[in-house]
Design an enzyme around this catalytic site. Sequence first.
Site, PDB file in Angstrom:
ATOM      1  N   GLU A  12       0.623  -1.109  -0.031  1.00  0.00           N
ATOM      2  CA  GLU A  12       0.184  -0.012   0.034  1.00  0.00           C
ATOM      3  C   GLU A  12       1.009   1.192   0.041  1.00  0.00           C
ATOM      4  O   GLU A  12       0.302   2.344  -0.337  1.00  0.00           O
ATOM      5  CB  GLU A  12      -0.870  -0.192   1.262  1.00  0.00           C
ATOM      6  CG  GLU A  12      -1.923  -1.016   1.067  1.00  0.00           C
ATOM      7  CD  GLU A  12      -2.916  -1.229   2.391  1.00  0.00           C
ATOM      8  OE1 GLU A  12      -3.991  -1.781   2.325  1.00  0.00           O
ATOM      9  OE2 GLU A  12      -2.384  -1.070   3.413  1.00  0.00           O
ATOM     10  N   ASP A 200     -11.494  -7.057  -2.910  1.00  0.00           N
ATOM     11  CA  ASP A 200     -12.271  -8.190  -2.635  1.00  0.00           C
ATOM     12  C   ASP A 200     -13.511  -7.962  -2.302  1.00  0.00           C
ATOM     13  O   ASP A 200     -13.850  -6.675  -2.009  1.00  0.00           O
ATOM     14  CB  ASP A 200     -11.802  -9.243  -1.639  1.00  0.00           C
ATOM     15  CG  ASP A 200     -11.484  -8.623  -0.112  1.00  0.00           C
ATOM     16  OD1 ASP A 200     -12.569  -8.690   0.521  1.00  0.00           O
ATOM     17  OD2 ASP A 200     -10.427  -8.169   0.050  1.00  0.00           O
TER      18      ASP A 200
END
Length: 240
Positions: A12, A200
Amino acid sequence: MKIGLIGAMEEEIAHFMHLLTIEEKHELAKNTYAIGKFGMCDVVLTKAGVGKVNAAAAAQKMIDVFEVDVLLFTGVAGAANPDYEIGDVVISTSCQQHDIEAEALGFPRGTIPMSETPADIPADKAWQQRLLDAANELEDDVHVYSGKIVSGDQFIADKDKVADLRKTFQADCVEMEGAAVAQIAWMHDVPFVVLRSMSDKANGEAPEAFQKWVYETAERSAAIISSALTKLSSELGSNR
């Protein structure tokens, strides 16, 4: 202006390490804080680690030690809004902890007991708009939404649990850090926004989808923040 930029995982923050001109690094409480420049913007970047405690500790260091003017948390999340797809981006309107419960004491689920901190902590509207504008200027087909982010020390991978979070909190996405950063920011009157890209759908397929999409979706979040900082840097330069 000094920007505090936090991600939970290496994936990230990796994209920002290539975009910043790193001037120095500090090791504090077992985390590395990279101090650098993005155009005219001063940026402090760190990988906090996963979970609310790690995120809160990093946010506190950003404020106390580096005196940042705004906190931005970037990374990936699971979609709770059924309209969202993998790759879509959510810019926080607010954040709430979904795993704090003191209902036996008369407090609604998701409420911090005996605290002035609001259960649902609003993000900074000006920075929300700045990030939305930056997202809309990018030339890709990614859908970007404003939405509510809920956080807990759980990786949600069950369709019934995500449906409960959607029903109870009107959650648009679920992750493990944002509301902790929001609480620290609120306590110190520091503007914050959490930006998440969907890796997801927080269901039974979430673990596999997360591993497959985490790097690519994190890159989308990074691209939006980079675009916003590029525009801010231009504004700061013209005002000098």
